[in-house]
Design an enzyme around this catalytic site. Sequence first.
Site, PDB file in Angstrom:
ATOM      1  N   GLU A 104      11.747 -17.001 -15.853  1.00  0.00           N
ATOM      2  CA  GLU A 104      11.497 -15.568 -15.816  1.00  0.00           C
ATOM      3  C   GLU A 104      10.627 -15.133 -16.987  1.00  0.00           C
ATOM      4  OE1 GLU A 104      11.673 -11.343 -15.357  1.00  0.00           O
ATOM      5  OE2 GLU A 104      11.584 -13.077 -14.035  1.00  0.00           O
TER       6      GLU A 104
ATOM      7  N   LYS B 180       4.137  -3.645  -6.790  1.00  0.00           N
ATOM      8  CA  LYS B 180       5.552  -3.524  -7.125  1.00  0.00           C
ATOM      9  C   LYS B 180       6.439  -3.895  -5.947  1.00  0.00           C
ATOM     10  CE  LYS B 180       9.035  -2.246  -9.746  1.00  0.00           C
ATOM     11  NZ  LYS B 180       9.433  -3.114 -10.868  1.00  0.00           N
TER      12      LYS B 180
ATOM     13  N   HIS C 162       9.629 -35.494 -18.681  1.00  0.00           N
ATOM     14  CA  HIS C 162       9.223 -35.932 -17.347  1.00  0.00           C
ATOM     15  C   HIS C 162       7.897 -35.314 -16.919  1.00  0.00           C
ATOM     16  CE1 HIS C 162      13.041 -38.001 -16.566  1.00  0.00           C
ATOM     17  NE2 HIS C 162      13.577 -37.011 -17.258  1.00  0.00           N
TER      18      HIS C 162
ATOM     19  N   LYS D 222       6.987 -13.287 -16.622  1.00  0.00           N
ATOM     20  CA  LYS D 222       6.633 -12.017 -17.257  1.00  0.00           C
ATOM     21  C   LYS D 222       5.306 -12.142 -18.018  1.00  0.00           C
ATOM     22  CE  LYS D 222       9.617  -9.184 -15.957  1.00  0.00           C
ATOM     23  NZ  LYS D 222       9.488  -9.921 -14.697  1.00  0.00           N
TER      24      LYS D 222
ATOM     25  N   ASN E  44      -0.047   0.428   6.100  1.00  0.00           N
ATOM     26  CA  ASN E  44       0.547  -0.528   5.177  1.00  0.00           C
ATOM     27  C   ASN E  44       1.090  -1.680   6.008  1.00  0.00           C
ATOM     28  OD1 ASN E  44       1.807  -1.923   3.121  1.00  0.00           O
ATOM     29  ND2 ASN E  44       3.567  -0.543   3.001  1.00  0.00           N
ATOM     30  N   GLY E  45       0.674  -2.903   5.704  1.00  0.00           N
ATOM     31  CA  GLY E  45       1.161  -4.053   6.460  1.00  0.00           C
ATOM     32  C   GLY E  45       0.014  -4.929   6.916  1.00  0.00           C
TER      33      GLY E  45
ATOM     34  N   GLU F 215       2.402 -12.395 -15.584  1.00  0.00           N
ATOM     35  CA  GLU F 215       2.162 -11.169 -14.823  1.00  0.00           C
ATOM     36  C   GLU F 215       1.301 -10.161 -15.577  1.00  0.00           C
ATOM     37  OE1 GLU F 215       5.858 -10.157 -11.894  1.00  0.00           O
ATOM     38  OE2 GLU F 215       6.307 -10.125 -14.027  1.00  0.00           O
TER      39      GLU F 215
ATOM     40  N   ARG G  32       3.126   0.918  -6.884  1.00  0.00           N
ATOM     41  CA  ARG G  32       3.179  -0.088  -5.825  1.00  0.00           C
ATOM     42  C   ARG G  32       2.025  -1.077  -5.933  1.00  0.00           C
ATOM     43  NH1 ARG G  32       6.525   1.963  -1.454  1.00  0.00           N
ATOM     44  NH2 ARG G  32       5.477   0.606   0.024  1.00  0.00           N
TER      45      ARG G  32
ATOM     46  N   TRP H 283      -3.901  -2.038  -1.264  1.00  0.00           N
ATOM     47  CA  TRP H 283      -3.826  -3.343  -1.926  1.00  0.00           C
ATOM     48  C   TRP H 283      -4.424  -4.332  -0.937  1.00  0.00           C
ATOM     49  CZ3 TRP H 283      -1.718  -8.217  -1.224  1.00  0.00           C
ATOM     50  CH2 TRP H 283      -1.585  -9.018  -2.372  1.00  0.00           C
TER      51      TRP H 283
ATOM     52  N   CYS I 163       0.842  -1.187   0.000  1.00  0.00           N
ATOM     53  CA  CYS I 163       0.000   0.000   0.000  1.00  0.00           C
ATOM     54  C   CYS I 163       0.879   1.241   0.000  1.00  0.00           C
ATOM     55  CB  CYS I 163      -0.892   0.015   1.237  1.00  0.00           C
ATOM     56  SG  CYS I 163      -1.863  -1.491   1.470  1.00  0.00           S
TER      57      CYS I 163
END
Length: 607
Positions: free
Chosen positions: A479, A602, A502, A483, A98-99, A486, A27, A74, A2
Site C-alpha cells: 500500500e 477516484k 528472491h 501511494k 459514463n461506462g 499514484e 472522480r 476520463w 466520468c
Amino acid sequence: MCGIVGVLGQHEAAPILVEALKRLEYRGYDSAGIATVNDGALGRRRAVGKLVNLSDLLVHDPLPGKSGIGHTRWATHGAPSVTNAHPHKAGPVAVVHNGIVENYRDLRAELAENGISFQTETDTETVALMTQYYLQSGLSPVEAAFKTIDRLEGAFALAFLFDGEDDLIVAARKGSPLAIGHGDGEMYVGSDAIALAPLTDEITYLEEGDRAVLTRNSLEIRNESGELANREKRKIKLDHTRADKGEHKHYMAKEIAEQPVVVAQAIGSYLPTGGDQVVLPDTDLDFSKLDRLTMVACGTAFYACLTAKYWFEQLAQMPVEVDIASEFRYREPPISDRTLALFVSQSGETADTLAALRYCEGKADKIVSVVNVAESSIARESDVALPIHAGVEIGVASTKAFTCQLSVLLMLALKAAADRGTLGADEIADHAAALRGLPSVMNIALDQDTAIRKSAQRLSEARDVLFLGRGLMYPLAMEGALKLKEISYIHAEGYASGELKHGPIALIDKHMPVVVMAPRDAVFDKTVSNMQEVMARKGKVILVSDDDGIAEAGDGVWTTIRMPNIHTSLAPILYSIPAQLLAYHTAVAKGTDVDQPRNLAKSVTVE
C-alpha cells in the site's frame, strides 16, 4: 469514473452545471463539456484539461439555456481531445455517458451501412448517432432514447438532451451509478449525490437497468423490462456530502489529518461505550456457522483485505481467500454455501467488485460489504452492508477510507473470534481497549509530519523505491508503494521482507531508497536482518519503527521515522499514516497534482 450532471431548472443552466461538475472532479477526468437547450436550439461547449478551461470558454462564448447536461470525461475510447469530449451531439440529440459500450463496433458497422459517418474515436458517439437514426425514422425522443438503450451492451450511465425539448431529459443506468434529484419545479441528474447536494436533499437512486424520463415537475422510471418502477425518494444528509480543504493545501492532506476523528467514529459505531463486544448493525451474522471467508476488492481496498486475512486467520482461526476483483470475476471459483463473501469498496460502485458480488449471489451463505457510501450499488445488493464512517473522501489516493476499512475489518475479525470461541473474553477486551485508544495514538503519529517531510524531500530525488514489511506490515508495504506511485509518479514496489533475496535484492545499490516498515513485534529481528542485507549493498534505508525498534536497529540507516508504541494487531492502521505522509510530501516536493494525479480516477466504474 466520468461525471454526469443534468438540470431542468428555472435559472441559467451553464453555471449550475459547471459548479456541479466541480464537485465531481475527484472522480478524475481529462476533458469536460456541457450542452443546453435555449429557445428550442441545442448548443454545446467543450474543452480539454481542467474545468477552468471550460469556464474560460463559457466566459468568451456563453451558452444560454435553462435545461442542460454536463460531463467530465476520463478517456477510454479515443485520446483526450475536444472532438472526443462529451457531450456528443448528433443532429437533434446530445448525450453524456459514463461506462463502456461493448458492442459499439457492431453498432457502428450497422450505422455505416445506412450511410452514417463518424467524427470521433469514442464508443459514446455511437449512442448519439443511433438515437438520431431512430428519431429520423419517426420515433419520439423518449422512444428513440429507449430503443437505443435496448441496443447497448456493456456498462453505462446515460443522459440525453434533445433539440426543441427544453423540458425533457432521458436518463438510464446499467452498471454505472446515476441519481435523480428533486427540486421545486426543477429536476436534476448526477453521477452521485455529491454533485447534487447544493441543489437538493431529495434523491432517487436508479437501480440496475432503470431508465427515467424527467421533466421539471415529473419523474417516470421504468425497469429493464419496461414496466413502471416505484423507486424510493430519500433524504440525504448534506453534512455527509460537503467537502472543502479547510486550512489545508490539498484534500489529501485534510483527509490524512481527519483520520483520528473518523477512525474514532468507526470504532464507536461497532464498539458501544462500556462494552467489549463488537455489535454489527441489523444482522444476525454468526461466524461459527461458516467454514471460510472469501474477500474481494480492488486497489487500496485489496490491501485492506490482505491485512484482514492475517487478523481473521490469527484471531478467529478462519481460512481466508483474498482476490483482486477483476481476476475473481473471470476465474469463476467454486463458492460453498458455508462461505461468507465479503466485498470492500470505498465508493461502493467499483465495477469489477460489483460484478464479483453478483457472481457470489445465490452461492455464498451471505454477502457482506464494507463500504463508505451507504446508498451505493454494492451496499444495496449486499445482505449486510457495514459502513466505515469515513465521510466524503475527495483525494484520489485513498487515506482515511483505508484506515477506516482496516478498523472495521479488525472489529469484524474480533466478532468472528468471539463467535468461534478462538479468543477469550479477556483477550477480546484487550483488543477493544487498544482500539479505543487508537485515535489518540494516531494523533501522535501525525505529529511526525515535519520529520516525514524531511525524509520525503530526500525521497523525491529517487527514480525507484522499495517498501519492505513482514506479517501485518507486508500488505502495508504494498500500500505504501502504491501511494507513492499514484501521486508522485516514482516507480515503487512493495515486497515481503523475506522475498528480498528472491529477486529484488538485485536492484539494491547506493541510489535505491528502501522503506522498511518494522514495529518492534514478533518478526522484527527477521525484518532487521533483511534491512542489514540492504545496507550491506549501500541501499538507503528509511526505517519506520517505534522507540525500541529504532534503538535496536537504527544505526547506519539513511533516516528514521519514529512511531509511538502500539498493540501489535493495530500496527497496520497506525503505520498507514507515515506511509501516506511520505507519499504526500514526496509528491508536493515534485510538484505533481496530489489530489487528481494523472490518468487516475477516484471511482472506477468501468472495467
